[in-house]
Structure formats: C-alpha cells, structure tokens
Scaffold this motif. Structure first.
Motif, short mmCIF file in Angstrom:
data_model
loop_
_atom_site.label_atom_id
_atom_site.label_comp_id
_atom_site.label_asym_id
_atom_site.label_seq_id
_atom_site.Cartn_x
_atom_site.Cartn_y
_atom_site.Cartn_z
N UNK A 98 0.84 -1.24 0.08
CA UNK A 98 0.01 -0.05 -0.08
C UNK A 98 0.84 1.27 -0.04
N UNK A 99 2.12 1.43 0.24
CA UNK A 99 2.88 2.42 0.41
C UNK A 99 3.55 2.84 -0.98
N UNK A 100 3.33 2.02 -2.01
CA UNK A 100 4.07 2.33 -3.33
C UNK A 100 3.24 3.36 -4.02
N UNK A 101 3.97 4.43 -4.13
CA UNK A 101 3.46 5.70 -5.01
C UNK A 101 2.71 5.32 -6.21
N UNK A 102 1.54 5.95 -6.49
CA UNK A 102 0.88 5.61 -7.63
C UNK A 102 1.61 5.73 -8.84
#
Length: 106
Positions: A99-103
């Motif tokens: 969930x912490x991977x940038x879009x």
C-alpha cells in the motif's frame, strides 16, 4: 489482481555464459504465458553469485502455466541441465503490491 514473484538464485561460482543464455530462453517461454520480468539483479555486495529476478503475473495461475510451458518445451532437458549446473539454491516468494508504493509505479 497482479501477483509479484521474487526468485533468488544462489549460483555456483564459474562461467555464467550458458546460464545467461538459458535464462534468456526461459524468459521468452514464460513471458508468453503471462509472466513479465520487471528486473533481474546480479548482486555486487553480500553473497556474490546471487541473482534476484522480480516478476509480475496477472494471477497465480500464470505461474503454473509458465512452469507447464517450460516442462513441455523441447528445449527443457538441455535447459534443466544448464540450470542445475549453475544454481545451488533457489528461493521463490509471492506477494502483492504494498500500500505504500506511490501511484503510477509498478
């Protein structure tokens, strides 16, 4: 849902020419079944002679389809010999995007 696979290959020291050639053929075979090689890393620190492949797949079923394509390939007996000669140990893990991977990033 996209599934990611990390394959860590602990290789025997020696000439990697045949291993690299086989890996190119392997990539072509499994990518035709939905695998996508994101990157492959050859370590320059830590345990030398270690390669890490990062793959993405549309689903876990693609993993089995890729293995089936390898096993049924006419090239497989020769590929298996070359890989067995080069690989001391392989560790495979699967995961999903954190969930912490940038879009916008893979």
């Amino acid at each position: 849902m996209t599934v990611y696979m990390q394959s860590t290959l602990e290789l025997r020291a020696g000439d990697m020419t045949q291993f690299e050639a086989v890996m190119k053929d392997l990539v072509a075979l499994v990518e035709a079944q939905g695998w996508r090689l994101i990157t492959a890393i050859s370590q320059i620190s830590g345990r030398l002679h270690t390669a890490i492949d990062i793959w993405s797949m549309p689903d876990l079923g693609a993993y089995e389809r890729g293995l089936t394509a390898l096993r049924t390939s006419p090239q497989f007996p020769d590929m298996a010999k070359a890989l067995a000669a080069a690989i001391e140990r392989e560790t495979v893990v699967f995961g999903v995007r954190a969930g912490w991977v940038p879009e916008g990033r893979e």
